[in-house]
Design a protein around this motif. Sequence first.
Motif, short mmCIF file in Angstrom:
data_model
loop_
_atom_site.label_atom_id
_atom_site.label_comp_id
_atom_site.label_asym_id
_atom_site.label_seq_id
_atom_site.Cartn_x
_atom_site.Cartn_y
_atom_site.Cartn_z
N MET A 226 -2.85 4.80 0.14
CA MET A 226 -1.50 5.35 0.23
C MET A 226 -0.68 4.63 1.30
N ASP A 227 -1.31 4.27 2.41
CA ASP A 227 -0.56 3.55 3.44
C ASP A 227 -0.13 2.16 2.97
N TRP A 228 -0.78 1.66 1.95
CA TRP A 228 -0.42 0.36 1.37
C TRP A 228 0.83 0.48 0.48
N LEU A 246 2.71 -5.34 -1.98
CA LEU A 246 1.78 -4.95 -3.03
C LEU A 246 0.78 -6.06 -3.33
N ASP A 247 1.22 -7.30 -3.27
CA ASP A 247 0.32 -8.43 -3.53
C ASP A 247 -0.72 -8.61 -2.43
N GLU A 248 -0.33 -8.36 -1.19
CA GLU A 248 -1.19 -8.67 -0.05
C GLU A 248 -2.53 -7.94 -0.10
N GLN A 249 -2.53 -6.69 -0.56
CA GLN A 249 -3.79 -5.93 -0.56
C GLN A 249 -4.19 -5.49 -1.97
N TRP A 250 -3.68 -6.18 -2.96
CA TRP A 250 -4.01 -5.83 -4.34
C TRP A 250 -5.52 -5.87 -4.57
N PHE A 253 -7.53 -2.90 -2.97
CA PHE A 253 -7.43 -1.53 -3.47
C PHE A 253 -7.49 -1.37 -4.98
N VAL A 254 -7.31 -2.41 -5.75
CA VAL A 254 -7.28 -2.27 -7.20
C VAL A 254 -8.58 -2.79 -7.79
N VAL A 255 -9.20 -1.95 -8.62
CA VAL A 255 -10.43 -2.33 -9.32
C VAL A 255 -10.05 -2.62 -10.77
N PRO A 256 -10.18 -3.87 -11.21
CA PRO A 256 -9.75 -4.22 -12.57
C PRO A 256 -10.39 -3.31 -13.62
N GLY A 257 -9.55 -2.81 -14.51
CA GLY A 257 -10.03 -1.97 -15.60
C GLY A 257 -10.21 -0.51 -15.25
#
Length: 373
Positions: A226-228, A246-250, A253-257
Amino acid sequence: MTAPDRAALPAPPAAPRHPVPAVPGAITAEQVVATARSIAAVQQADGGVPWPQGHVDAWNHVECLMAMTTAGLVAEARHGYAWLVRHQRPDGSWPMKLVDGAVAEPDGESNHAAYVAVGVWHDLLVTGDTRFAAAMWPVVRRALDFAVGLQTARGEIRWRRSAAGEPAGFALLTGCSSIYQGLRCGVSLGERLGEPQPDWELAADRLGHVIAAHPEAFADKSRFSMDWYYPVLGGAVRGPAALRRLDEQWDTFVVPGLGARCVSDQPWVTGAESCELVMALDAAGDRERALTIFGDMQRLRHEDGSYWTGWQFANRAWFPHEQSAYTAAAVVLAADALAGATPAAALFRDAGRHSVPAGDPAACGCSPTPTRA
């Protein structure tokens, strides 16, 4: 104006005046209604919408009311607004937690109070019901005044005030980002009702600058996704800076799929964070990734229209083993943002209309003193 009581709140419109959102390939209008009804199914007799653990807090409660309004369950949502009227305290706050109408944690959170303005503005956009907005206006005024009363000289807003009246010693980035949106919605609501609030607008300007330019102003909660994304979701960060953020920590924090993690150090994706990320991406103009994340998180859907809170992908198990109303609410709001179905579909995009570039933090004159947690 004095605060309304439950009987003073206007009756809701007889029927929704807008289509129910649907996102092709991800969720149908009928499924959105089923998801909203799963929220109404757990709404308590007094109007409160609880967490699975049984307590109610004002922020998640308001989010659930917004989702029900979006799907046409306006009467149920208005029952929830009556709950807010009953439980608001004279200083404008709500207790952090209530259980069966009784106070369980008495401190008042600034972001809980400020989110009520987002809910009432959302209701006005969707229903066009100015009478209801006017009836709730005293509640919104006290709530935002409570939040602004916790603003520091630099501009950040401390996260809570104790039951004894003492402010917290630090501010939270996620909470302040949500407060920023609350202030912008409150300003819009005041202008619509003929009661402009220049002090809120100034407070929002100062807060937005600190969010965009002074990370040292906030307690370090960077392991939380959330802080991202919340500085983008709440509207304080826009344009190229939003996409860079959003790109810097994609990849963190994001798990594909699967969707978005709740925290960076656990193999756990959560539906609410995933849908909030969807709305942040949409607000930043990245519709392609927003649609992808929204489609990926649909694996959390339960057959009754509710949503599992999260998925622990290392153990391949629901975690926690619950369906949460706030997750269902985030799904409905994200669907509307993507579908553009209701007059409130641009609520999160519009939060950034008045954001300004961060500028040079070293030249703005703000104190560099870090927060303490």
